[in-house]
Design an enzyme around this catalytic site. Structure first.
Site, mmCIF file in Angstrom:
data_model
loop_
_atom_site.group_PDB
_atom_site.id
_atom_site.type_symbol
_atom_site.label_atom_id
_atom_site.label_comp_id
_atom_site.label_asym_id
_atom_site.label_seq_id
_atom_site.Cartn_x
_atom_site.Cartn_y
_atom_site.Cartn_z
ATOM 1 N N GLN A 177 0.816 -1.203 0.000
ATOM 2 C CA GLN A 177 0.000 0.000 0.000
ATOM 3 C C GLN A 177 0.859 1.266 0.000
ATOM 4 O O GLN A 177 0.313 2.363 -0.109
ATOM 5 C CB GLN A 177 -0.895 0.022 1.246
ATOM 6 C CG GLN A 177 -1.937 -1.080 1.292
ATOM 7 C CD GLN A 177 -2.657 -1.124 2.628
ATOM 8 O OE1 GLN A 177 -2.631 -2.146 3.310
ATOM 9 N NE2 GLN A 177 -3.306 -0.053 3.026
ATOM 10 N N PHE B 271 -5.939 -3.928 3.499
ATOM 11 C CA PHE B 271 -6.611 -3.625 4.773
ATOM 12 C C PHE B 271 -5.691 -3.006 5.814
ATOM 13 O O PHE B 271 -5.964 -3.060 7.008
ATOM 14 C CB PHE B 271 -7.270 -4.883 5.345
ATOM 15 C CG PHE B 271 -8.150 -5.613 4.378
ATOM 16 C CD1 PHE B 271 -9.304 -5.014 3.875
ATOM 17 C CD2 PHE B 271 -7.839 -6.889 3.941
ATOM 18 C CE1 PHE B 271 -10.113 -5.668 2.959
ATOM 19 C CE2 PHE B 271 -8.647 -7.552 3.030
ATOM 20 C CZ PHE B 271 -9.787 -6.936 2.541
ATOM 21 N N GLU C 82 0.698 -1.675 4.566
ATOM 22 C CA GLU C 82 1.110 -0.276 4.608
ATOM 23 C C GLU C 82 2.562 -0.170 5.039
ATOM 24 O O GLU C 82 3.403 0.365 4.320
ATOM 25 C CB GLU C 82 0.219 0.527 5.552
ATOM 26 C CG GLU C 82 0.606 1.993 5.616
ATOM 27 C CD GLU C 82 -0.344 2.842 6.455
ATOM 28 O OE1 GLU C 82 0.016 3.989 6.775
ATOM 29 O OE2 GLU C 82 -1.445 2.360 6.797
ATOM 30 N N ARG D 40 -5.566 8.188 16.863
ATOM 31 C CA ARG D 40 -6.887 8.116 16.233
ATOM 32 C C ARG D 40 -7.904 7.500 17.192
ATOM 33 O O ARG D 40 -9.071 7.901 17.200
ATOM 34 C CB ARG D 40 -6.824 7.332 14.921
ATOM 35 C CG ARG D 40 -8.112 7.416 14.124
ATOM 36 C CD ARG D 40 -7.958 6.889 12.720
ATOM 37 N NE ARG D 40 -7.361 7.832 11.800
ATOM 38 C CZ ARG D 40 -8.042 8.695 11.059
ATOM 39 N NH1 ARG D 40 -9.365 8.757 11.174
ATOM 40 N NH2 ARG D 40 -7.433 9.491 10.211
ATOM 41 N N ARG E 183 -7.733 -1.462 8.690
ATOM 42 C CA ARG E 183 -8.930 -0.700 8.308
ATOM 43 C C ARG E 183 -9.640 -0.086 9.529
ATOM 44 O O ARG E 183 -10.200 -0.787 10.354
ATOM 45 C CB ARG E 183 -9.869 -1.637 7.564
ATOM 46 C CG ARG E 183 -10.975 -0.975 6.787
ATOM 47 C CD ARG E 183 -11.759 -2.023 6.031
ATOM 48 N NE ARG E 183 -12.644 -1.440 5.034
ATOM 49 C CZ ARG E 183 -13.347 -2.156 4.164
ATOM 50 N NH1 ARG E 183 -13.248 -3.491 4.166
ATOM 51 N NH2 ARG E 183 -14.131 -1.571 3.285
ATOM 52 N N ALA F 85 -5.995 5.454 5.464
ATOM 53 C CA ALA F 85 -6.772 6.500 6.131
ATOM 54 C C ALA F 85 -7.972 6.934 5.307
ATOM 55 O O ALA F 85 -8.458 8.050 5.447
ATOM 56 C CB ALA F 85 -5.889 7.707 6.458
ATOM 57 N N GLU G 106 -12.776 3.069 5.386
ATOM 58 C CA GLU G 106 -12.733 2.635 6.782
ATOM 59 C C GLU G 106 -14.028 2.843 7.573
ATOM 60 O O GLU G 106 -14.411 1.972 8.361
ATOM 61 C CB GLU G 106 -11.601 3.370 7.510
ATOM 62 C CG GLU G 106 -10.226 3.041 6.983
ATOM 63 C CD GLU G 106 -9.170 3.939 7.602
ATOM 64 O OE1 GLU G 106 -8.267 3.405 8.256
ATOM 65 O OE2 GLU G 106 -9.262 5.169 7.442
#
Length: 775
Positions: free
Chosen positions: A211, A242, A246, A324, A356, A525, A726
């Site tokens: 990703q 998902f 990343e 977050r 996710r 994100a 997400e």
């Protein structure tokens, strides 16, 4: 009466966006012709790599004997940390994540050495033959243990507003408790894989399922002691990501690159599913301790929560995940006085990573659990307590972190879902059913979602794109986002086609490539289409404006009157085929390609005070779920689910509805069946489909109703759409709380069931036993 189709009407009705379109690779997927990294034809002389893994959770490497590995059939080379020419690190933020273990191992499954052989099978077999002597050290395995030992990968963070302690002490009613919510394996269909190919002058091409191609470029360059311009990373598509690809694809990309650089041969490293699950991080599990004060009506007046995640042995992305979680604890509710603490517990387990929702689901589920308890304590319908605590339109509209909410549609959205799902009528029907059913109990729940959209690291909110128009009128697009099945390429393709007035068949998107668009952010994100769609639109707009100027110079009229639609350019009462104008523009030396760029405006964040404007906008949603639970076995079934999601002015309703459906089932799996279990020695025992239960088709509800809420983003997002990656994963909170509602019926709704997630059959039976004992 038939009305003539005028040019004005055609111009007004023509659109490339806002309509259902099939995924741009759908036909290739169905025919099995879509190329994934493992499908790329292997060059002559390609070698295959495998990783030798630790069998201990925490230990010093006393000795390492790899002679049996080197002498195994087909083995070409074996590499350890001393063979890495550059930096032994693949950490995305903090440099605490070695590619290969260096003197110490910190979890079962940590790579110690790389085996390179003539085949995938020979490499894997040889990797099992390493002889490692360990000096074992104490291991911390759970977030509770990490909290008790004050073992953290980062300093704990806190967010304060008002005086939560004073407000709590004055509150007429209080609720205190604990909650544990487990992690989740990404379980992408395509596992981790990288194919590294040496090029001239030390250069390297890495074809990788990732990703974040730019991050892979940085990690590989650092590991090999090269500059970024030596390393080209390419990804056409992934079979799912998902979040698991990343940052964590870096280990695999770096290992393949190291082997390729040392051998001078192309090297492919494809993880077996068991190895993939043993090595890679998952969604962070969270342990919560909470204290909340509320008034007689159920309005929250004080909230205190302490969250500790299982970060694993290194930081990875745990800091942003915790941030977050803090920023999503409020979900859809105004909290006047809050005290939120979050810590990333250092444990001797896989280093957990993006998934996710990226901490948002873990933050929001805590307040939903609390509100569910308040409602039961007051003998009220949870929907009424939720609505009472919703953010207001004018007052009570500022989040604990200081952002004023200007796009709140949760009141209208929930009201619409309440009506279309027949919530009140079904609530009465469930009560009647339970009154006459001693064993099977039904449960019903409606839960809302508010989810902030943007990276919570401001500089990541940028993207670039290239658009080429060829002399035959066809268009080629390259952008910095990666396709993992979510449809980003389809949406970007639609945006460019719309901007140039072309049918989708005239536009093609190529593989994400660090040699084309540089310094890209991860596709994460939920920002992929927002950022890259805007960048591609910018590039296409520049070309359109040049063509419009040329059209006016050659055909007359005003630039403001030029229209591009239906594969034609309309100017001064004339209609010219797009390709004809392009050919003439080329002869007139008009630039027919352009780069585009976009940076999300008005974002700012102070990580010290945890205050600012971290999100561009919010996506909203709500879902109603009805379940039936067998109180003797703990078995349950989702009977019906109604979901209403705010995608703004959707770019592609078909893709967006599919994303909501997939997110709902994936989130349901996280909260119900997908249990990660480590044995006392720290080994993950649920490391294959045989022991890790993702939802199957039989787990999906027969009655599944998903709709998009009619709305238009107040922010200038791409065509006023909203992200859909997400946020809908939070919609199946309704499944978890419907199960809790059914368990609560065992005690006549007088006892709050102590239900943790995932709500496996065993967990359900434990909660039922607790309710029966207390009732």
């Amino acid at each position: 009466m038939n009305h003539p189709v005028t040019p004005e009407l055609k111009a007004a009705t023509w659109t490339g966006v806002g309509v259902p379109r099939p995924h741009e690779s759908a036909e290739l997927h169905v025919l099995g012709q879509a190329t994934y990294t493992d499908d790329i034809p292997e060059l002559h002389g390609t070698l295959h790599a495998a990783l030798g893994l630790s069998s201990k959770a925490h230990a010093r490497l006393a000795s390492l004997d790899l002679d049996a590995v080197r002498s195994a059939p087909g083995v070409v080379a074996v590499y350890t940390v001393s063979d890495i020419p550059g930096t032994n690190d693949c950490g995305p933020i903090i440099h605490d994540d070695p590619i290969l273990a260096d003197g110490i191992v910190q979890y079962v499954g940590q790579p110690i050495f790389i085996v390179v052989a003539d085949s995938h099978t020979n490499a894997r077999r040889a990797a099992k033959r390493g002889v490692v002597n360990y000096e074992e050290l104490p291991a911390i395995l759970t977030p509770q243990q990490a909290k008790a030992a004050k073992s953290y990968v980062l300093p704990p963070m806190q967010l304060l507003r008002g005086d939560a302690q004073a407000a709590f002490e004055k509150a007429p009613h209080k609720v205190k408790g604990q909650l544990y919510v487990g992690g989740q394996e990404q379980f992408y269909l395509e596992g981790q894989i990288a194919y590294a190919i040496p090029k001239e002058g030390k250069a390297l091409l890495v074809q990788c399922s990732t990703q974040h191609p730019s991050e892979m470029q940085h990690v590989v360059a650092h590991a090999l002691g090269l500059h970024s311009h030596h390393v080209q990373v390419e990804c056409r598509r992934m079979g799912g990501g998902f979040g698991g690809k990343e940052s964590q694809s870096a280990l695999w990309a770096a290992s393949a690159a190291i082997a390729a650089a040392r051998t001078g041969k192309p090297v492919k490293l494809r993880a077996d599913r068991d190895d993939d699950m043993m090595v890679t991080g998952k969604r962070h599990c969270f342990y919560y301790e909470y204290e909340v004060g509320y008034d007689a009506e159920g309005r929250i007046v004080a909230a205190k929560v302490d969250m500790t995640s299982r970060a694993g042995f290194s930081a990875d992305l745990s800091g942003p995940v915790a941030t977050r979680a803090v920023c999503h604890f409020d979900n859809t509710y105004y909290l006047s006085d809050v005290e939120i603490h979050a810590a990333c517990g250092k444990t001797n387990t896989q280093s957990n990573t993006a998934f996710r929702g990226f901490g948002g689901p873990q933050g929001a589920i805590a307040i939903e659990y609390i509100i569910d308890e308040i409602a039961r304590n007051l003998g009220r319908d949870p929907l009424d307590i939720r609505r009472l605590n919703f953010y207001g339109k004018i007052e009570r509209n500022q989040t604990p972190y200081g952002q004023v909410i200007v796009d709140n549609v949760i009141h209208e959205l929930v009201a619409e879902l309440e009506q279309t799902s027949e919530y009140r009528e079904r609530r009465a029907a469930v009560a009647a059913y339970n009154a006459s059913s001693p064993v099977l109990k039904r449960g019903l729940a409606l839960t809302p979602v508010k989810f902030g959209i943007a990276f919570n690291v401001t500089h990541l909110n940028q993207a670039g794109a290239l658009v080429h128009v060829y002399v035959d009128g066809s268009v080629l697009v390259n952008h910095g986002g990666t396709e993992m099945g979510q449809g980003i390429n389809t949406k970007v393709l639609q945006v460019v086609a719309h901007e140039l007035g072309l049918d989708l068949e005239r536009v093609r998107i190529t593989a994400t490539d660090t040699s084309k668009v540089a310094n890209t952010s991860a596709t994460a994100a939920s920002t992929g289409a927002d950022l890259n769609g805007k960048a591609a639109q910018d590039a296409a707009r520049q070309i359109r404006e040049r063509l419009a100027e040329f059209a006016v110079r050659t055909l007359g009229g005003e630039i403001s009157d030029v229209r591009f639609y239906g594969n034609e350019v309309h100017v001064n009462g004339q209609s010219v085929p797009f390709e004809s104008l392009v050919q003439k523009a080329y002869l007139a030396r008009v630039q027919l390609w352009s780069d585009g760029y976009y940076a999300t405006p008005n974002l700012h964040w102070d990580p010290k005070t945890m205050n600012g404007h971290p999100f561009s906008y919010y996506a909203y949603g709500a879902a109603v779920s009805e379940v039936v639970v067998d109180t003797l076995t703990g078995e349950w079934k989702l009977l019906r689910a109604d979901a209403l999601y705010d995608a703004g002015q959707s770019l592609n309703p078909a893709i967006d509805i599919g994303q909501v459906e997939g997110a709902f089932i994936q989130g349901m799996g996280w909260l119900t069946t997908e249990q990660l279990w480590w044995n006392p020695a720290g080994k993950l025992m649920t490391h294959a489909p045989s022991t890790y239960k993702i939802p199957a088709i039989s787990d999906c509800p027969e009655d599944f109703r998903v709709r998009l809420f009619q709305n238009r983003n107040v922010e200038d997002s791409i065509h006023r759409s909203k992200a859909v990656g997400e946020p809908p994963l939070l919609l199946p909170f309704s499944v978890f709380f419907a199960i809790r509602d059914a368990i609560s019926a065992v005690g006549g709704h007088r006892v709050n069931p102590p239900l943790n997630a995932p709500a496996t059959s065993e967990e359900i039976l434990r909660a039922i036993a607790a309710v029966e004992a207390a009732a």
